[in-house]
Design a protein around this motif. Structure first.
Motif, PDB file in Angstrom:
ATOM      1  N   GLU A 142       0.838  -1.198   0.000  1.00 10.48           N
ATOM      2  CA  GLU A 142       0.000   0.000   0.000  1.00 10.48           C
ATOM      3  C   GLU A 142       0.876   1.251   0.000  1.00 10.48           C
ATOM      4  OE1 GLU A 142      -4.099  -0.562   1.991  1.00 10.48           O
ATOM      5  OE2 GLU A 142      -2.679  -1.496   3.382  1.00 10.48           O
ATOM      6  N   ASN A 143       0.320   2.363  -0.470  1.00 12.32           N
ATOM      7  CA  ASN A 143       1.092   3.580  -0.719  1.00 12.32           C
ATOM      8  C   ASN A 143       1.305   4.384   0.561  1.00 12.32           C
ATOM      9  OD1 ASN A 143       1.531   6.514  -1.579  1.00 12.32           O
ATOM     10  ND2 ASN A 143       1.730   5.410  -3.520  1.00 12.32           N
ATOM     11  N   VAL A 144       2.561   4.537   0.940  1.00  8.48           N
ATOM     12  CA  VAL A 144       2.895   5.237   2.181  1.00  8.48           C
ATOM     13  C   VAL A 144       2.647   6.736   2.039  1.00  8.48           C
ATOM     14  CG1 VAL A 144       4.723   5.719   3.851  1.00  8.48           C
ATOM     15  CG2 VAL A 144       4.587   3.463   2.771  1.00  8.48           C
ATOM     16  N   GLN A 145       3.016   7.317   0.899  1.00  7.86           N
ATOM     17  CA  GLN A 145       2.833   8.762   0.719  1.00  7.86           C
ATOM     18  C   GLN A 145       1.363   9.150   0.789  1.00  7.86           C
ATOM     19  OE1 GLN A 145       5.476  11.325   0.126  1.00  7.86           O
ATOM     20  NE2 GLN A 145       3.662  12.287   1.008  1.00  7.86           N
ATOM     21  N   THR A 146       0.502   8.354   0.205  1.00  5.75           N
ATOM     22  CA  THR A 146      -0.932   8.641   0.252  1.00  5.75           C
ATOM     23  C   THR A 146      -1.430   8.676   1.694  1.00  5.75           C
ATOM     24  OG1 THR A 146      -1.283   7.631  -1.916  1.00  5.75           O
ATOM     25  CG2 THR A 146      -3.206   7.848  -0.492  1.00  5.75           C
ATOM     26  N   ALA A 147      -0.934   7.751   2.505  1.00  8.08           N
ATOM     27  CA  ALA A 147      -1.349   7.707   3.909  1.00  8.08           C
ATOM     28  C   ALA A 147      -0.828   8.918   4.678  1.00  8.08           C
ATOM     29  CB  ALA A 147      -0.854   6.415   4.550  1.00  8.08           C
ATOM     30  N   ILE A 148       0.418   9.324   4.413  1.00 13.24           N
ATOM     31  CA  ILE A 148       0.973  10.521   5.065  1.00 13.24           C
ATOM     32  C   ILE A 148       0.145  11.748   4.698  1.00 13.24           C
ATOM     33  CG2 ILE A 148       2.954  12.093   5.073  1.00 13.24           C
ATOM     34  CD1 ILE A 148       4.753   9.612   4.818  1.00 13.24           C
ATOM     35  N   ASP A 149      -0.189  11.876   3.421  1.00 12.58           N
ATOM     36  CA  ASP A 149      -0.996  13.014   2.966  1.00 12.58           C
ATOM     37  C   ASP A 149      -2.351  13.035   3.667  1.00 12.58           C
ATOM     38  OD1 ASP A 149       1.095  13.522   1.253  1.00 12.58           O
ATOM     39  OD2 ASP A 149       0.090  12.728  -0.532  1.00 12.58           O
ATOM     40  N   LYS A 150      -2.965  11.882   3.766  1.00 10.37           N
ATOM     41  CA  LYS A 150      -4.292  11.790   4.374  1.00 10.37           C
ATOM     42  C   LYS A 150      -4.246  12.143   5.860  1.00 10.37           C
ATOM     43  CE  LYS A 150      -8.216   8.613   4.862  1.00 10.37           C
ATOM     44  NZ  LYS A 150      -8.716   7.233   4.571  1.00 10.37           N
ATOM     45  N   ALA A 151      -3.229  11.637   6.565  1.00  6.50           N
ATOM     46  CA  ALA A 151      -3.101  11.945   7.994  1.00  6.50           C
ATOM     47  C   ALA A 151      -2.885  13.438   8.206  1.00  6.50           C
ATOM     48  CB  ALA A 151      -1.947  11.151   8.594  1.00  6.50           C
ATOM     49  N   HIS A 152      -2.047  14.036   7.391  1.00  2.00           N
ATOM     50  CA  HIS A 152      -1.770  15.468   7.503  1.00  2.00           C
ATOM     51  C   HIS A 152      -3.014  16.300   7.208  1.00  2.00           C
ATOM     52  CE1 HIS A 152       0.298  19.296   7.077  1.00  2.00           C
ATOM     53  NE2 HIS A 152      -0.227  19.423   5.864  1.00  2.00           N
ATOM     54  N   GLN A 153      -3.727  15.950   6.161  1.00  2.00           N
ATOM     55  CA  GLN A 153      -4.924  16.704   5.772  1.00  2.00           C
ATOM     56  C   GLN A 153      -6.023  16.623   6.818  1.00  2.00           C
ATOM     57  OE1 GLN A 153      -5.784  14.960   1.955  1.00  2.00           O
ATOM     58  NE2 GLN A 153      -3.978  15.890   0.979  1.00  2.00           N
ATOM     59  N   SER A 154      -5.980  15.579   7.634  1.00  2.00           N
ATOM     60  CA  SER A 154      -6.987  15.404   8.685  1.00  2.00           C
ATOM     61  C   SER A 154      -6.605  16.121   9.976  1.00  2.00           C
ATOM     62  CB  SER A 154      -7.184  13.911   8.968  1.00  2.00           C
ATOM     63  OG  SER A 154      -7.606  13.232   7.807  1.00  2.00           O
TER      64      SER A 154
END
Length: 467
Positions: free
Chosen positions: A159-171
Protein backbone atom coordinates in the motif's frame (compact mmCIF):
# COMPACT_ATOMS: atom_id res chain seq x y z
CA UNK A 1 -2.62 -21.17 48.86
CA UNK A 2 -3.93 -18.96 46.05
CA UNK A 3 -1.94 -16.73 43.72
CA UNK A 4 -3.17 -14.07 41.30
CA UNK A 5 -2.05 -14.55 37.69
CA UNK A 6 0.30 -11.55 37.90
CA UNK A 7 1.94 -12.90 41.06
CA UNK A 8 2.26 -16.34 39.52
CA UNK A 9 4.03 -14.94 36.47
CA UNK A 10 6.36 -12.93 38.68
CA UNK A 11 7.28 -16.03 40.65
CA UNK A 12 7.86 -18.10 37.52
CA UNK A 13 10.46 -15.79 35.96
CA UNK A 14 13.68 -17.27 34.83
CA UNK A 15 15.88 -14.64 36.40
CA UNK A 16 19.16 -14.22 34.65
CA UNK A 17 21.54 -11.74 36.25
CA UNK A 18 25.23 -11.55 35.60
CA UNK A 19 27.23 -9.32 37.93
CA UNK A 20 30.83 -8.40 37.30
CA UNK A 21 33.04 -6.14 39.33
CA UNK A 22 35.48 -4.12 37.20
CA UNK A 23 37.58 -1.00 37.34
CA UNK A 24 36.44 1.83 35.05
CA UNK A 25 37.63 5.40 34.68
CA UNK A 26 36.03 6.32 37.97
CA UNK A 27 38.38 3.99 39.91
CA UNK A 28 35.37 2.46 41.62
CA UNK A 29 33.71 -0.92 41.41
CA UNK A 30 31.36 -1.43 38.52
CA UNK A 31 28.43 -3.82 38.46
CA UNK A 32 27.04 -5.09 35.18
CA UNK A 33 23.55 -6.58 35.02
CA UNK A 34 22.53 -8.32 31.81
CA UNK A 35 19.22 -9.86 30.87
CA UNK A 36 16.34 -10.32 28.46
CA UNK A 37 12.82 -8.87 28.59
CA UNK A 38 9.78 -10.37 26.85
CA UNK A 39 6.01 -10.26 27.02
CA UNK A 40 4.07 -13.26 28.36
CA UNK A 41 4.13 -14.84 24.87
CA UNK A 42 7.95 -14.69 24.94
CA UNK A 43 8.14 -11.98 22.28
CA UNK A 44 11.23 -9.82 22.80
CA UNK A 45 10.44 -6.26 23.86
CA UNK A 46 12.38 -3.32 22.41
CA UNK A 47 12.88 -0.06 24.29
CA UNK A 48 12.21 -1.32 27.81
CA UNK A 49 13.74 0.96 30.45
CA UNK A 50 15.86 -0.70 33.13
CA UNK A 51 16.84 1.53 36.06
CA UNK A 52 18.63 1.11 39.37
CA UNK A 53 20.35 3.60 41.67
CA UNK A 54 19.77 6.51 39.30
CA UNK A 55 21.42 4.79 36.32
CA UNK A 56 19.69 3.21 33.37
CA UNK A 57 19.69 1.52 29.99
CA UNK A 58 17.21 0.20 27.42
CA UNK A 59 16.61 -3.12 25.73
CA UNK A 60 17.41 -3.41 22.03
CA UNK A 61 15.31 -5.09 19.34
CA UNK A 62 16.24 -8.56 20.63
CA UNK A 63 14.95 -7.66 24.10
CA UNK A 64 18.42 -7.85 25.65
CA UNK A 65 20.01 -5.26 27.89
CA UNK A 66 23.23 -4.51 29.74
CA UNK A 67 22.94 -2.20 32.73
CA UNK A 68 26.29 -0.86 33.96
CA UNK A 69 26.19 0.64 37.43
CA UNK A 70 29.12 2.89 38.32
CA UNK A 71 28.00 4.19 41.66
CA UNK A 72 28.52 2.58 45.04
CA UNK A 73 25.55 0.48 46.05
CA UNK A 74 24.57 -1.97 48.76
CA UNK A 75 24.37 -5.71 48.26
CA UNK A 76 20.63 -5.40 47.80
CA UNK A 77 19.65 -3.87 44.48
CA UNK A 78 16.21 -2.99 43.14
CA UNK A 79 15.68 -3.00 39.39
CA UNK A 80 12.81 -0.96 37.99
CA UNK A 81 11.56 -2.24 34.62
CA UNK A 82 9.08 -0.19 32.60
CA UNK A 83 7.64 0.18 29.12
CA UNK A 84 4.57 2.02 27.90
CA UNK A 85 1.71 -0.47 27.53
CA UNK A 86 2.98 -2.77 30.28
CA UNK A 87 2.78 -2.86 34.06
CA UNK A 88 5.91 -1.57 35.75
CA UNK A 89 7.85 -4.13 37.75
CA UNK A 90 10.35 -3.85 40.56
CA UNK A 91 12.70 -6.75 41.19
CA UNK A 92 14.98 -6.98 44.20
CA UNK A 93 18.23 -8.86 43.78
CA UNK A 94 21.11 -9.60 46.10
CA UNK A 95 24.52 -9.11 44.53
CA UNK A 96 26.09 -11.49 47.04
CA UNK A 97 23.86 -14.34 45.84
CA UNK A 98 24.37 -14.42 42.11
CA UNK A 99 21.95 -16.18 39.80
CA UNK A 100 22.88 -17.35 36.31
CA UNK A 101 20.09 -16.16 34.06
CA UNK A 102 17.76 -13.18 34.11
CA UNK A 103 14.62 -13.31 32.02
CA UNK A 104 11.89 -10.79 32.77
CA UNK A 105 8.35 -11.02 31.47
CA UNK A 106 6.17 -7.92 31.41
CA UNK A 107 2.39 -8.01 31.60
CA UNK A 108 0.23 -5.82 29.36
CA UNK A 109 -1.72 -3.02 31.03
CA UNK A 110 -4.35 -3.01 28.27
CA UNK A 111 -3.34 0.29 26.66
CA UNK A 112 -4.13 -0.35 22.98
CA UNK A 113 -2.61 2.94 21.85
CA UNK A 114 0.79 2.25 23.42
CA UNK A 115 2.31 0.85 20.22
CA UNK A 116 1.83 4.24 18.56
CA UNK A 117 2.86 6.45 21.47
CA UNK A 118 6.28 7.86 22.23
CA UNK A 119 7.83 7.52 25.68
CA UNK A 120 9.76 10.32 27.30
CA UNK A 121 13.39 9.64 28.09
CA UNK A 122 14.55 9.49 31.70
CA UNK A 123 17.64 11.65 32.06
CA UNK A 124 19.99 10.26 34.68
CA UNK A 125 19.91 12.42 37.85
CA UNK A 126 23.69 12.82 37.82
CA UNK A 127 23.43 14.65 34.49
CA UNK A 128 21.00 17.17 35.89
CA UNK A 129 23.10 17.61 39.02
CA UNK A 130 26.34 18.26 37.13
CA UNK A 131 24.58 20.59 34.69
CA UNK A 132 23.17 22.61 37.57
CA UNK A 133 26.51 22.78 39.35
CA UNK A 134 28.51 23.84 36.28
CA UNK A 135 26.07 25.79 34.14
CA UNK A 136 23.31 26.88 36.49
CA UNK A 137 20.07 27.22 34.53
CA UNK A 138 21.71 27.97 31.17
CA UNK A 139 20.99 24.61 29.52
CA UNK A 140 17.69 24.31 27.61
CA UNK A 141 16.28 20.79 27.20
CA UNK A 142 14.55 19.41 24.12
CA UNK A 143 10.77 19.47 23.85
CA UNK A 144 8.81 16.42 22.69
CA UNK A 145 6.54 16.34 19.63
CA UNK A 146 2.80 16.27 20.02
CA UNK A 147 1.01 13.21 18.63
CA UNK A 148 -2.47 12.92 17.16
CA UNK A 149 -3.79 9.52 18.23
CA UNK A 150 -7.40 9.94 17.14
CA UNK A 151 -6.55 9.24 13.50
CA UNK A 152 -4.79 5.93 12.76
CA UNK A 153 -4.14 4.69 9.23
CA UNK A 154 -2.90 1.10 8.94
CA UNK A 155 -0.93 -0.08 5.91
CA UNK A 156 0.07 -3.55 4.77
CA UNK A 157 3.05 -4.13 2.42
CA UNK A 158 2.24 -2.88 -1.06
CA UNK A 159 0.00 0.00 0.00
CA UNK A 160 1.09 3.58 -0.72
CA UNK A 161 2.89 5.24 2.18
CA UNK A 162 2.83 8.76 0.72
CA UNK A 163 -0.93 8.64 0.25
CA UNK A 164 -1.35 7.71 3.91
CA UNK A 165 0.97 10.52 5.06
CA UNK A 166 -1.00 13.01 2.97
CA UNK A 167 -4.29 11.79 4.37
CA UNK A 168 -3.10 11.95 7.99
CA UNK A 169 -1.77 15.47 7.50
CA UNK A 170 -4.92 16.70 5.77
CA UNK A 171 -6.99 15.40 8.68
CA UNK A 172 -5.08 17.60 11.13
CA UNK A 173 -2.50 14.99 12.10
CA UNK A 174 -2.39 11.28 12.75
CA UNK A 175 -0.59 7.96 12.84
CA UNK A 176 0.59 6.02 9.79
CA UNK A 177 1.14 2.47 11.03
CA UNK A 178 3.05 -0.01 8.87
CA UNK A 179 2.33 -3.63 9.73
CA UNK A 180 4.99 -6.32 9.89
CA UNK A 181 6.77 -6.98 6.60
CA UNK A 182 8.84 -5.23 3.94
CA UNK A 183 7.24 -2.05 2.63
CA UNK A 184 8.69 -0.17 -0.35
CA UNK A 185 8.39 3.46 -1.36
CA UNK A 186 9.61 6.04 -3.83
CA UNK A 187 10.78 9.43 -2.49
CA UNK A 188 8.62 10.55 0.44
CA UNK A 189 7.49 14.04 1.38
CA UNK A 190 7.21 14.32 5.16
CA UNK A 191 4.40 16.48 6.54
CA UNK A 192 3.65 18.04 9.91
CA UNK A 193 1.85 16.28 12.76
CA UNK A 194 2.44 12.78 11.37
CA UNK A 195 3.83 9.77 13.23
CA UNK A 196 5.28 7.03 11.02
CA UNK A 197 5.63 3.82 12.99
CA UNK A 198 5.89 0.08 12.55
CA UNK A 199 5.39 -3.17 14.43
CA UNK A 200 9.03 -3.12 15.57
CA UNK A 201 12.31 -2.31 13.88
CA UNK A 202 13.11 -6.01 13.45
CA UNK A 203 9.63 -6.61 12.00
CA UNK A 204 8.74 -3.59 9.85
CA UNK A 205 11.19 -2.48 7.15
CA UNK A 206 10.51 0.49 4.89
CA UNK A 207 12.83 0.26 1.89
CA UNK A 208 13.53 3.16 -0.43
CA UNK A 209 13.40 2.36 -4.16
CA UNK A 210 13.63 5.92 -5.50
CA UNK A 211 16.56 7.94 -6.86
CA UNK A 212 16.35 11.05 -4.68
CA UNK A 213 16.05 11.75 -0.97
CA UNK A 214 14.43 8.94 0.97
CA UNK A 215 12.49 11.62 2.87
CA UNK A 216 12.27 15.33 2.18
CA UNK A 217 10.17 18.18 3.51
CA UNK A 218 6.81 18.97 1.95
CA UNK A 219 6.47 22.32 3.69
CA UNK A 220 8.72 25.26 4.51
CA UNK A 221 8.25 24.54 8.22
CA UNK A 222 7.57 21.12 9.70
CA UNK A 223 6.45 20.44 13.27
CA UNK A 224 5.69 17.39 15.42
CA UNK A 225 7.19 14.52 13.41
CA UNK A 226 7.74 11.06 14.94
CA UNK A 227 9.45 7.92 13.63
CA UNK A 228 8.99 4.88 15.84
CA UNK A 229 9.59 1.12 15.86
CA UNK A 230 10.75 0.81 12.26
CA UNK A 231 13.81 0.21 10.08
CA UNK A 232 14.41 2.67 7.25
CA UNK A 233 16.56 0.98 4.63
CA UNK A 234 18.32 2.95 1.90
CA UNK A 235 18.52 1.69 -1.66
CA UNK A 236 21.12 1.79 -4.41
CA UNK A 237 20.26 5.35 -5.45
CA UNK A 238 19.15 6.83 -2.10
CA UNK A 239 20.66 10.22 -1.33
CA UNK A 240 19.90 11.25 2.29
CA UNK A 241 17.70 9.33 4.67
CA UNK A 242 15.99 12.51 5.85
CA UNK A 243 16.87 15.82 4.23
CA UNK A 244 15.61 18.99 5.93
CA UNK A 245 16.54 22.59 5.23
CA UNK A 246 14.74 24.99 7.54
CA UNK A 247 14.63 28.77 7.67
CA UNK A 248 16.85 30.89 9.92
CA UNK A 249 13.95 32.88 11.33
CA UNK A 250 11.38 30.06 11.47
CA UNK A 251 12.95 26.67 12.10
CA UNK A 252 11.44 23.20 11.92
CA UNK A 253 10.43 22.03 15.40
CA UNK A 254 9.98 18.87 17.46
CA UNK A 255 11.27 15.72 15.78
CA UNK A 256 11.71 12.34 17.44
CA UNK A 257 13.16 8.95 16.55
CA UNK A 258 12.47 6.09 18.98
CA UNK A 259 13.49 2.45 18.46
CA UNK A 260 14.48 3.15 14.85
CA UNK A 261 17.23 1.87 12.54
CA UNK A 262 18.46 3.96 9.60
CA UNK A 263 21.02 2.27 7.39
CA UNK A 264 22.41 1.89 3.87
CA UNK A 265 22.08 5.54 2.80
CA UNK A 266 24.57 7.05 0.33
CA UNK A 267 24.64 10.53 1.85
CA UNK A 268 23.69 11.41 5.44
CA UNK A 269 21.51 8.96 7.32
CA UNK A 270 19.99 12.06 8.90
CA UNK A 271 20.98 15.40 7.36
CA UNK A 272 19.04 18.29 8.86
CA UNK A 273 19.56 22.02 9.24
CA UNK A 274 17.77 24.74 11.16
CA UNK A 275 15.72 22.52 13.42
CA UNK A 276 14.84 23.06 17.09
CA UNK A 277 13.97 20.29 19.55
CA UNK A 278 15.26 16.91 18.44
CA UNK A 279 14.98 13.66 20.42
CA UNK A 280 16.75 10.48 19.31
CA UNK A 281 16.11 7.56 21.64
CA UNK A 282 17.30 3.95 21.49
CA UNK A 283 17.97 4.16 17.76
CA UNK A 284 20.74 3.01 15.43
CA UNK A 285 22.15 5.20 12.65
CA UNK A 286 24.78 3.01 11.00
CA UNK A 287 26.47 2.23 7.66
CA UNK A 288 25.45 5.53 6.11
CA UNK A 289 27.54 8.03 4.14
CA UNK A 290 28.60 5.70 1.34
CA UNK A 291 29.35 8.61 -1.04
CA UNK A 292 32.46 9.87 0.75
CA UNK A 293 34.02 11.51 3.79
CA UNK A 294 31.66 14.51 3.74
CA UNK A 295 28.65 12.25 4.30
CA UNK A 296 27.83 11.03 7.80
CA UNK A 297 25.55 8.81 9.85
CA UNK A 298 24.04 11.96 11.36
CA UNK A 299 24.68 15.57 10.34
CA UNK A 300 23.31 18.56 12.25
CA UNK A 301 23.63 22.12 10.94
CA UNK A 302 22.20 25.02 12.96
CA UNK A 303 20.17 22.87 15.34
CA UNK A 304 19.34 23.53 18.99
CA UNK A 305 17.93 21.61 21.96
CA UNK A 306 18.92 18.02 21.22
CA UNK A 307 18.63 14.85 23.30
CA UNK A 308 20.36 11.66 22.11
CA UNK A 309 19.93 8.72 24.48
CA UNK A 310 20.95 5.06 24.10
CA UNK A 311 21.75 5.58 20.42
CA UNK A 312 24.40 3.82 18.34
CA UNK A 313 26.00 5.81 15.53
CA UNK A 314 28.80 3.33 14.85
CA UNK A 315 30.28 2.22 11.54
CA UNK A 316 29.96 5.32 9.36
CA UNK A 317 30.80 4.12 5.85
CA UNK A 318 33.16 6.98 4.94
CA UNK A 319 32.39 10.05 7.04
CA UNK A 320 31.71 10.67 10.72
CA UNK A 321 29.37 9.14 13.24
CA UNK A 322 27.87 12.54 14.03
CA UNK A 323 28.81 16.02 12.81
CA UNK A 324 27.57 18.76 15.12
CA UNK A 325 27.89 21.99 13.14
CA UNK A 326 26.42 25.04 14.89
CA UNK A 327 24.76 22.74 17.40
CA UNK A 328 23.75 24.10 20.78
CA UNK A 329 22.19 22.67 23.94
CA UNK A 330 23.07 19.06 23.13
CA UNK A 331 22.77 16.25 25.67
CA UNK A 332 23.92 12.75 24.79
CA UNK A 333 23.66 9.97 27.35
CA UNK A 334 24.76 6.35 27.01
CA UNK A 335 25.49 6.66 23.28
CA UNK A 336 28.00 4.56 21.34
CA UNK A 337 30.18 5.45 18.36
CA UNK A 338 32.67 2.90 17.04
CA UNK A 339 34.85 2.18 14.02
CA UNK A 340 35.42 4.87 11.43
CA UNK A 341 38.01 5.70 8.78
CA UNK A 342 38.35 9.31 9.96
CA UNK A 343 36.92 11.27 12.90
CA UNK A 344 34.13 10.12 15.18
CA UNK A 345 32.64 13.49 16.11
CA UNK A 346 33.22 16.95 14.71
CA UNK A 347 31.79 20.02 16.43
CA UNK A 348 32.39 23.40 14.82
CA UNK A 349 31.06 26.76 13.55
CA UNK A 350 29.36 29.64 15.33
CA UNK A 351 26.22 29.38 17.48
CA UNK A 352 27.51 26.12 18.95
CA UNK A 353 27.87 25.40 22.63
CA UNK A 354 26.53 23.80 25.78
CA UNK A 355 27.41 20.27 24.72
CA UNK A 356 27.08 17.61 27.44
CA UNK A 357 28.35 14.07 26.78
CA UNK A 358 27.38 11.56 29.50
CA UNK A 359 28.57 7.94 29.41
CA UNK A 360 29.53 8.44 25.78
CA UNK A 361 31.71 5.70 24.26
CA UNK A 362 34.00 6.38 21.29
CA UNK A 363 36.45 3.79 19.97
CA UNK A 364 38.10 2.55 16.81
CA UNK A 365 38.39 5.81 14.85
CA UNK A 366 41.49 5.96 12.69
CA UNK A 367 41.97 9.70 13.08
CA UNK A 368 40.39 11.62 16.00
CA UNK A 369 37.47 10.56 18.18
CA UNK A 370 36.43 14.14 19.07
CA UNK A 371 37.59 16.84 16.63
CA UNK A 372 36.78 20.46 17.59
CA UNK A 373 38.47 22.83 15.08
CA UNK A 374 38.46 26.62 15.33
CA UNK A 375 38.94 27.85 11.75
CA UNK A 376 36.24 29.97 10.16
CA UNK A 377 33.55 27.66 8.85
CA UNK A 378 33.17 29.56 5.57
CA UNK A 379 36.91 29.79 4.91
CA UNK A 380 38.32 26.45 6.00
CA UNK A 381 41.44 26.74 3.90
CA UNK A 382 42.84 29.61 5.96
CA UNK A 383 43.73 28.92 9.58
CA UNK A 384 42.17 31.21 12.18
CA UNK A 385 41.93 31.17 15.96
CA UNK A 386 38.58 32.55 17.04
CA UNK A 387 36.37 31.02 19.77
CA UNK A 388 33.38 32.02 17.66
CA UNK A 389 34.02 29.04 15.40
CA UNK A 390 34.29 26.33 18.05
CA UNK A 391 31.76 25.21 20.70
CA UNK A 392 32.09 26.76 24.14
CA UNK A 393 30.87 25.14 27.37
CA UNK A 394 31.56 21.43 26.84
CA UNK A 395 31.32 18.73 29.51
CA UNK A 396 32.42 15.09 29.29
CA UNK A 397 31.04 13.10 32.22
CA UNK A 398 31.83 9.39 32.71
CA UNK A 399 32.87 9.07 29.07
CA UNK A 400 35.11 6.39 27.60
CA UNK A 401 37.37 7.33 24.67
CA UNK A 402 39.65 4.43 23.78
CA UNK A 403 41.58 2.82 20.94
CA UNK A 404 41.42 5.78 18.56
CA UNK A 405 44.31 7.40 16.72
CA UNK A 406 43.83 10.51 18.86
CA UNK A 407 41.26 10.90 21.61
CA UNK A 408 40.11 14.53 21.65
CA UNK A 409 41.82 17.32 19.71
CA UNK A 410 40.29 20.67 20.64
CA UNK A 411 41.24 24.25 19.88
CA UNK A 412 40.12 27.39 21.76
CA UNK A 413 37.40 25.55 23.74
CA UNK A 414 36.48 27.60 26.79
CA UNK A 415 33.56 28.81 28.84
CA UNK A 416 32.72 26.37 31.62
CA UNK A 417 34.21 23.18 30.17
CA UNK A 418 35.09 20.08 32.19
CA UNK A 419 36.23 16.48 31.87
CA UNK A 420 34.75 14.52 34.78
CA UNK A 421 35.14 10.85 35.78
CA UNK A 422 36.22 9.93 32.25
CA UNK A 423 38.66 7.39 30.83
CA UNK A 424 40.98 7.87 27.85
CA UNK A 425 43.37 5.31 26.35
CA UNK A 426 44.35 6.07 22.76
CA UNK A 427 47.24 5.37 20.42
CA UNK A 428 48.92 8.79 20.15
CA UNK A 429 47.43 11.45 22.42
CA UNK A 430 44.41 11.29 24.70
CA UNK A 431 43.58 15.00 24.71
CA UNK A 432 45.41 17.66 22.70
CA UNK A 433 44.27 21.13 23.76
CA UNK A 434 45.34 24.32 21.99
CA UNK A 435 44.69 27.44 24.10
CA UNK A 436 41.72 25.73 25.75
CA UNK A 437 40.25 26.42 29.17
CA UNK A 438 39.16 22.93 30.15
CA UNK A 439 39.26 21.63 33.73
CA UNK A 440 39.99 17.95 34.32
CA UNK A 441 39.07 16.34 37.60
CA UNK A 442 41.39 13.98 39.46
CA UNK A 443 39.11 10.99 38.90
CA UNK A 444 39.60 11.07 35.13
CA UNK A 445 42.37 8.88 33.75
CA UNK A 446 44.48 9.49 30.64
CA UNK A 447 46.57 6.40 29.93
CA UNK A 448 48.48 7.74 26.93
CA UNK A 449 48.70 11.28 28.24
CA UNK A 450 47.64 14.76 27.18
CA UNK A 451 49.34 17.65 25.40
CA UNK A 452 48.69 21.34 26.00
CA UNK A 453 49.65 23.70 23.17
CA UNK A 454 50.17 27.46 23.20
CA UNK A 455 51.03 27.76 19.51
CA UNK A 456 49.50 25.99 16.51
CA UNK A 457 53.04 25.23 15.32
CA UNK A 458 53.21 22.69 18.15
CA UNK A 459 50.27 20.75 16.71
CA UNK A 460 51.13 17.13 15.74
CA UNK A 461 52.73 17.04 12.29
CA UNK A 462 50.79 13.96 11.18
CA UNK A 463 47.46 15.62 11.98
CA UNK A 464 46.56 18.33 9.51
CA UNK A 465 45.20 21.58 10.90
CA UNK A 466 42.44 22.16 8.38
CA UNK A 467 39.63 19.79 7.45
Amino acid sequence: MKFSMSKLIKFTFLLSIVFSIKTFAQFSSQTTVVGWVTDVQNNSLDGVSIHANGEGTKTKSDGKFELILHKTHSKKLELRISKLGFKEQKIKVNTSKLAKDLKIQLISDGNKLAKYQIEKVTIEPEVLSVMKEKWGDSFIHAQYPKQFLNNIITLTPGENVQTAIDKAHQSGGGIVYLTEGIHTTDNLKIKSKVTLCGAGRSKTILKHTGKGQFMDQAEQKLTDIVFKDITLQGGEHTKSGLNLRGQNDDRHERFMWQNVNITGVNSHGIGISRVNHIVMDNSHFQHNGLKGSLHHNVYFLFVSYVLQSDCDMSNPAEGKSNKYTSTSHLLTQRCVMKNGKGNGIQADNDQGGYLFFHKHHLSGFARVAMWFPCEEYYNKFQYTEDPKWVPQNVILNRCEVINNGYGAMWRIVGGVSNVINSYFDNKKIDMGLLKCKVKMDKKSEFKKGNELYEDVKEWPKDLKILG
